[in-house]
Design an enzyme around this catalytic site. Structure first.
Site, PDB file in Angstrom:
ATOM      1  N   HIS A 120     -37.891  40.719 -90.586  1.00 41.97           N
ATOM      2  CA  HIS A 120     -37.347  41.857 -91.324  1.00 41.97           C
ATOM      3  C   HIS A 120     -35.825  41.783 -91.224  1.00 41.97           C
ATOM      4  O   HIS A 120     -35.279  41.271 -90.237  1.00 41.97           O
ATOM      5  CB  HIS A 120     -37.871  43.151 -90.685  1.00 41.97           C
ATOM      6  CG  HIS A 120     -37.585  44.401 -91.435  1.00 41.97           C
ATOM      7  ND1 HIS A 120     -36.328  44.993 -91.441  1.00 41.97           N
ATOM      8  CD2 HIS A 120     -38.383  45.211 -92.178  1.00 41.97           C
ATOM      9  CE1 HIS A 120     -36.376  46.099 -92.164  1.00 41.97           C
ATOM     10  NE2 HIS A 120     -37.597  46.255 -92.628  1.00 41.97           N
ATOM     11  N   ASP A 198     -40.002  42.156 -81.732  1.00 44.33           N
ATOM     12  CA  ASP A 198     -40.043  43.279 -82.655  1.00 44.33           C
ATOM     13  C   ASP A 198     -41.497  43.694 -82.809  1.00 44.33           C
ATOM     14  O   ASP A 198     -42.298  43.006 -83.441  1.00 44.33           O
ATOM     15  CB  ASP A 198     -39.449  42.866 -84.010  1.00 44.33           C
ATOM     16  CG  ASP A 198     -39.503  43.980 -85.051  1.00 44.33           C
ATOM     17  OD1 ASP A 198     -40.051  45.064 -84.748  1.00 44.33           O
ATOM     18  OD2 ASP A 198     -39.009  43.768 -86.167  1.00 44.33           O
ATOM     19  N   GLN A 201     -44.780  46.360 -86.127  1.00 41.91           N
ATOM     20  CA  GLN A 201     -46.088  46.249 -86.778  1.00 41.91           C
ATOM     21  C   GLN A 201     -47.238  46.022 -85.805  1.00 41.91           C
ATOM     22  O   GLN A 201     -48.400  46.089 -86.200  1.00 41.91           O
ATOM     23  CB  GLN A 201     -46.060  45.104 -87.801  1.00 41.91           C
ATOM     24  CG  GLN A 201     -45.074  45.283 -88.940  1.00 41.91           C
ATOM     25  CD  GLN A 201     -45.445  46.421 -89.874  1.00 41.91           C
ATOM     26  OE1 GLN A 201     -46.602  46.833 -89.976  1.00 41.91           O
ATOM     27  NE2 GLN A 201     -44.450  46.962 -90.573  1.00 41.91           N
ATOM     28  N   LYS A 224     -44.545  53.939 -87.568  1.00 43.82           N
ATOM     29  CA  LYS A 224     -45.508  52.884 -87.869  1.00 43.82           C
ATOM     30  C   LYS A 224     -46.806  53.080 -87.086  1.00 43.82           C
ATOM     31  O   LYS A 224     -47.777  52.356 -87.297  1.00 43.82           O
ATOM     32  CB  LYS A 224     -44.930  51.511 -87.496  1.00 43.82           C
ATOM     33  CG  LYS A 224     -43.580  51.168 -88.095  1.00 43.82           C
ATOM     34  CD  LYS A 224     -43.647  50.788 -89.535  1.00 43.82           C
ATOM     35  CE  LYS A 224     -42.303  50.216 -89.992  1.00 43.82           C
ATOM     36  NZ  LYS A 224     -42.293  49.909 -91.435  1.00 43.82           N
ATOM     37  N   CYS A 362     -37.866  43.807 -97.368  1.00 42.06           N
ATOM     38  CA  CYS A 362     -36.772  43.586 -96.405  1.00 42.06           C
ATOM     39  C   CYS A 362     -36.933  42.238 -95.706  1.00 42.06           C
ATOM     40  O   CYS A 362     -36.672  42.108 -94.506  1.00 42.06           O
ATOM     41  CB  CYS A 362     -36.692  44.723 -95.380  1.00 42.06           C
ATOM     42  SG  CYS A 362     -36.188  46.297 -96.087  1.00 42.06           S
TER      43      CYS A 362
END
Length: 404
Positions: A120, A198, A201, A224, A362
């Site tokens: 991203h 990260d 998700q 999220k 993104c």
């Protein structure tokens, strides 16, 4: 054990109609919907409990402080780490900027930072800026032609260049790929490379055990994972957190202030100036409490079966191209139909009540590597069902008939 099929009833927005059609929400990778428990907790806080934290001696302030810090304990337990290793931020984007700022203090023109092709923009641009400030080099791990990370090539690149930092998404937001971060983190341990994951998700879908992962830092966003927008955080090994410089300054994060100099608290307080998003933090804790009542293995089996059903039916439509790793995936289908523009597909699907995302997600560098200018992205969560899949497939077929 909770019946996953019944959980849909906890999400009031899913009863909504859109353009005269039942809402078919397939955009959970952008933001997850919120159960009544989260909505009610936030509403109750403002109606009956609103107060600032850490500063007041009155009952409302003490109660708000207790709930705020209990939320930190809840998230820490969910990730299997210590509460003092959880820093509140506005979300994964701020967390990544915070880490790029802090970790870059030790970089110079001989340093290297590695990222993957799937990132991203929030996990690309902060590191690019860090390279501008320090002269460090940005490396990109290799990708196979089928849109999957080249694991062997990635490990080889790490071993050859020995980067100071590896920052990589656990899951691709654009394609849904679950990356083999365990092997990459293991390789980094032997190289002295700090690892930043990260988890935007993966926090809800995979519920990672950070002790087992053995990463140095992990970032996440509440929205999220059934929580409110505008709040999230990061995990960092406590000894590493305390080596980082302050990112923002203000009240609350200080130990002592004079006109000559200031001293700061230890982590996590050192990185949390000002009045925080109290209701957001409490809302996130409510979301995690909700998730804790669902068997992780049952949730993953359910989402996997739903994803396979969607993928199988989509692949039966001639002219559809699906991108990414369809074997290791959290439930995201990123696709195009012939030469039709993804924007047109998503716009027409919306007329049938289907909410999907179109564009580059993104992740423009990834789209360039896939030789497309964007895709349609349908992303699932456990509150979806087979009726959603059927509705989407029928709407897509109707859309294709209009376009052909």
């Amino acid at each position: 054990m909770t019946d996953i099929h019944s959980l849909r009833d906890d999400f009031p927005i899913l009863d909504k109609s859109l353009n005269g059609q039942p809402l078919c929400y397939l955009d959970s990778a952008a933001t997850a919907q919120k159960p009544n428990k989260v909505i009610d907790v936030i509403k109750t806080f403002y109606q009956a409990e609103n107060s600032n934290v850490h500063r007041g001696l009155h009952t409302l302030s003490k109660n708000a402080t207790n709930r705020y810090e209990a939320a930190r304990e809840t998230i820490a337990k969910f990730l299997n780490v210590s509460a003092k290793e959880i820093v509140w931020t506005s979300g994964a984007t701020e967390s990544l900027n915070f880490l790029a700022h802090g970790l870059s203090q030790a970089l110079n023109e001989n340093s290297k930072i590695a990222i993957s092709p799937f990132e991203h923009h929030a996990n690309i641009v902060p590191w690019q800026e860090a390279c501008k400030r320090t002269g460090a080099q940005l490396l990109v791990l290799p990708m196979l032609e089928n849109g999957v990370l080249d694991e062997a090539g990635a490990i080889s690149l790490l071993q050859t260049h020995k980067p100071d930092i590896l920052s990589i998404g656990h899951v691709s937001n654009a394609l849904g790929n679950i990356h083999p971060i365990e092997s990459l983190i293991k390789a980094c341990k032997t190289l002295g490379t700090k690892t930043v994951i990260d988890g935007a998700q993966s926090f809800m879908h995979l519920r990672p055990d950070l002790v087992a992962l053995d990463c140095d830092f992990y970032v996440f966003s509440a929205h999220k994972a059934l929580g409110p927008t505008g709040v999230g955080g990061l995990y960092g090994r406590y000894n590493l957190l305390n080596t980082l410089p302050v990112y923002k300054t203000g009240g609350e994060m200080i130990q002592e202030v004079t006109f000559a100099h200031s001293t700061y608290r230890d982590a996590p307080g050192k990185f949390e100036p000002g009045t925080p998003n109290i209701s957001g933090v409490i809302g996130l804790a409510a979301a995690v409490d909700y998730l804790n009542n669902i068997s992780p293995s049952a949730l993953q089996r359910y989402e996997r079966a739903l994803y396979q059903s969607l993928l199988q039916q989509l692949n039966q439509i001639k002219g559809v191209t699906v991108y990414g790793d369809t074997q290791n995936n959290v439930g995201i289908v990123s696709f195009n139909y012939k030469n039709e523009h993804h924007y047109d597909l998503a716009t027409l699907l919306n007329t049938y009540g289907v909410a999907v995302r179109s564009g580059h997600h993104c992740a423009q560098p990834l789209m360039n590597m896939l030789n497309v200018n964007g895709t349609v992205r349908a992303s699932l969560a456990f509150y979806n069902n087979e009726a959603d899949v059927e509705h989407f497939i029928n709407a897509l077929k109707a859309t294709i008939e209009l376009l052909d």
